[in-house]
Write a protein that holds these residues in place. Structure first.
Motif, PDB file in Angstrom:
ATOM      1  N   LEU A  98     -58.414 -54.700  77.685  1.00 23.97           N
ATOM      2  CA  LEU A  98     -58.858 -55.124  76.358  1.00 23.97           C
ATOM      3  C   LEU A  98     -58.217 -56.429  75.916  1.00 23.97           C
ATOM      4  N   TRP A  99     -58.676 -56.919  74.784  1.00 21.88           N
ATOM      5  CA  TRP A  99     -58.147 -58.151  74.183  1.00 21.88           C
ATOM      6  C   TRP A  99     -56.651 -58.049  73.907  1.00 21.88           C
ATOM      7  N   CYS A 100     -56.175 -56.852  73.584  1.00 20.69           N
ATOM      8  CA  CYS A 100     -54.777 -56.658  73.189  1.00 20.69           C
ATOM      9  C   CYS A 100     -53.891 -56.292  74.372  1.00 20.69           C
ATOM     10  N   THR A 131     -52.999 -65.463  76.470  1.00 19.81           N
ATOM     11  CA  THR A 131     -52.907 -64.083  76.942  1.00 19.81           C
ATOM     12  C   THR A 131     -53.897 -63.228  76.158  1.00 19.81           C
ATOM     13  N   GLY A 132     -54.623 -62.404  76.843  1.00 15.39           N
ATOM     14  CA  GLY A 132     -55.671 -61.611  76.213  1.00 15.39           C
ATOM     15  C   GLY A 132     -57.053 -62.071  76.605  1.00 15.39           C
ATOM     16  N   TYR A 133     -57.207 -63.379  76.931  1.00 20.70           N
ATOM     17  CA  TYR A 133     -58.508 -63.854  77.388  1.00 20.70           C
ATOM     18  C   TYR A 133     -58.851 -63.189  78.729  1.00 20.70           C
ATOM     19  N   THR A 134     -60.113 -63.241  79.082  1.00 20.37           N
ATOM     20  CA  THR A 134     -60.609 -62.488  80.229  1.00 20.37           C
ATOM     21  C   THR A 134     -60.096 -63.035  81.562  1.00 20.37           C
ATOM     22  N   CYS A 299     -55.965 -65.676  65.913  1.00 15.12           N
ATOM     23  CA  CYS A 299     -55.902 -64.216  65.999  1.00 15.12           C
ATOM     24  C   CYS A 299     -54.453 -63.779  66.132  1.00 15.12           C
ATOM     25  N   THR A 300     -54.035 -62.836  65.302  1.00 13.35           N
ATOM     26  CA  THR A 300     -52.717 -62.229  65.444  1.00 13.35           C
ATOM     27  C   THR A 300     -52.890 -60.814  65.989  1.00 13.35           C
ATOM     28  N   MET A 301     -51.972 -60.384  66.807  1.00 12.91           N
ATOM     29  CA  MET A 301     -52.124 -59.123  67.540  1.00 12.91           C
ATOM     30  C   MET A 301     -51.715 -57.900  66.733  1.00 12.91           C
TER      31      MET A 301
END
Length: 497
Positions: A98-100, A131-134, A299-301
């Motif tokens: 996932l994104w997170c 970090t988080g991108y595909t 975007c904040t996690m």
């Protein structure tokens, strides 16, 4: 009638939009499970999204009390960046990362270095790999699960997968695709040379889906699914998009000068632009929008998850948590929380952990800690708003969505921290509503009606002006001092300016 679907991290929402009455007739929601590990792994089985969609759809249909055969089109919003892989038979290979998911942080750092750092990434993609991108998920898979990597026949994002289940067609849409890390946001094309950093053979380029514009249809609902859902056999599936892109449509954020802020599992802040972004800060993600423009975004996690963690630590229900936070002073008695419980994307701190600073015998209380987590998460979004403002993107009004927007305290806190008027849409499920509006746009254009997306947003997106919140000058000043402390702590701990 038009169906809007939002497949998020915590669950799937379905709404039914009545185009004649200009309102929602039904809503449904079903939660998802989450595979989580201390090393940053965050995954879900794509079949869970389908099961949740089925449950949420039937709840929405029951509430709407309509004939399901009146539904003309479906628009799907999905959590961004997730990696869904299909084999040659069209079967899911493994759970979606996932994104997170921050387990892939080392791979992201390696790929960013191969790209030539921030400058090289900006030159090739128009944004800086995060970090988080595909993309980093693909390198992680190659290194850790080479057999699964070798089975890949199709690479999809979460909303692409739901479209595939609904229609049997494989395709991607510019907005969601722009968050993969292998897409050039300026030319709106895949960047195969970047995929070559993962696999020089060129195989990954051949398993990418074709790209669609926002108003195009993926196809029609499969006969088998139409029978299951009680739909006609000519129901369109629109291109759909990422949750932020659909949230922009669902808040009418399709013109310059509008800012949307989402208080959800993650915190997101974005503004629409009809021009290719130029020379933005590296931490601003210049995604494409799903309205054929661009959507500079941060975007904040850590957001509602961090607040819920503090609430549950004290055994409080939501009303008790809010009462504790309200009773504490602005600045939480000198306590600053850096709420990086799951690392952080903006600022770029994927390996960071949470910190409580400024504790003493006088301020250590549940009330101060409850306020500190709300302030800390909101200060992270203010950090992002400063980046937008520095890039010349400004608005005196913020359109607030997400679960946190239901809190009177949090709405006022956002207004004061951002020093901006805060207004909430009357329909809070902005991403699902955006999906339904996009479905209507696609369907009306199919029928030869040259309907603009702007006219549809003007018709279906309304705001609770009576509940709008203005910043309070005295509190703006007090929060500015607390935010200054936050920035000082951030720099001292992580050498950030």
């Amino acid at each position: 009638m038009y169906l809007g679907v939002d497949c998020g991290t915590q669950g799937t929402k379905v709404v039914i939009l009545d185009q004649e009455q200009g309102r929602l007739r039904g809503e449904g929601y079903a939660p998802h499970e989450l595979i989580s590990a201390a090393n940053g792994r965050r995954e879900q089985e794509p079949c869970w999204w389908i099961d949740a969609f089925r449950r949420a759809y039937h709840l929405a249909l029951e509430q709407a009390s309509i004939d399901s055969r009146t539904i003309r089109a479906i628009g799907v919003s999905g959590q961004q960046h997730g990696l869904v892989m299909l084999d040659a038979r069209g079967e899911v290979i493994r759970p979606a990362k996932l994104w997170c998911d921050t387990e892939t942080a080392p791979q992201n750092a390696e790929l960013l270095q191969r790209l030539g750092g921030e400058a090289g990434s900006m030159a090739q993609l128009g944004l800086v790999l995060a970090t988080g991108y595909t993309l980093s998920k693909l390198l992680w898979l190659k290194e850790h699960e080479p057999d699964n990597f070798g089975r890949i026949a199709h690479i999809l994002l979460p909303h692409d997968y739901l479209n595939y289940w609904l229609s049997g067609e494989i395709a991607a849409e510019y907005g969601d695709a722009s968050g993969t890390g292998y897409f050039d946001i300026r030319s709106r094309r895949w960047a195969p040379q970047v995929l070559g950093l993962v696999d020089p053979s060129g195989r990954l380029e051949r398993v990418l889906p074709p790209l669609l514009e926002a108003q195009q249809a993926v196809g029609r609902v499969r006969a088998e699914v139409a029978r299951e859902l009680g739909l006609n056999d000519d129901v369109l599936v629109s291109s759909g998009g990422g949750d932020n892109m659909m949230g922009a449509i669902g808040t009418g954020n399709i013109r310059d000068g509008v800012v949307t802020l989402s208080l959800g599992t993650s915190g997101t802040l974005y503004a629409c632009s009809d021009r290719v972004p130029q020379q933005l800060h590296p931490q601003l993600a210049s995604f494409c929008s799903s309205s054929n423009g661009w959507l500079p975004l941060i975007c904040t996690m850590n957001l509602t998850g961090a607040a819920n963690a503090v609430r549950e630590m004290f055994g409080l229900n939501l009303a008790q948590f809010n009462a504790e936070a309200v009773s504490a002073p602005i600045g939480a008695g000198g306590i600053t929380m850096l709420p990086f419980l799951n690392g952080e994307r903006v600022p770029v701190l994927p390996d960071a952990t949470g910190s409580l600073l400024g504790l003493n015998m006088q301020n250590l209380s549940a009330a101060n800690l409850c306020r500190a987590v709300l302030e800390g998460t909101t200060f992270g979004l203010r950090y992002g708003l400063d980046l937008l403002r520095d890039a010349g993107i400004d608005s005196r009004e913020i359109r607030l969505i997400g679960g946190g927007s239901k809190s009177t305290l949090w709405r006022q806190l956002v207004a004061d921290v951002m020093n901006a008027r805060v207004v909430c849409p009357q329909i809070g499920e902005a991403a699902a509503l955006g999906g339904a509006i996009q479905a209507a746009w696609c369907d009306l254009n199919r029928m030869g009606q040259s309907t603009s997306l702007e006219s549809l947003c003007d018709r279906f997106v309304a705001f609770d002006d009576a509940g709008a919140v203005e910043p309070v000058a005295r509190d703006v000043e007090a929060y500015e001092a607390a935010y200054k402390n936050y920035r000082q702590h951030l720099q001292a701990m992580y050498q950030l300016s």
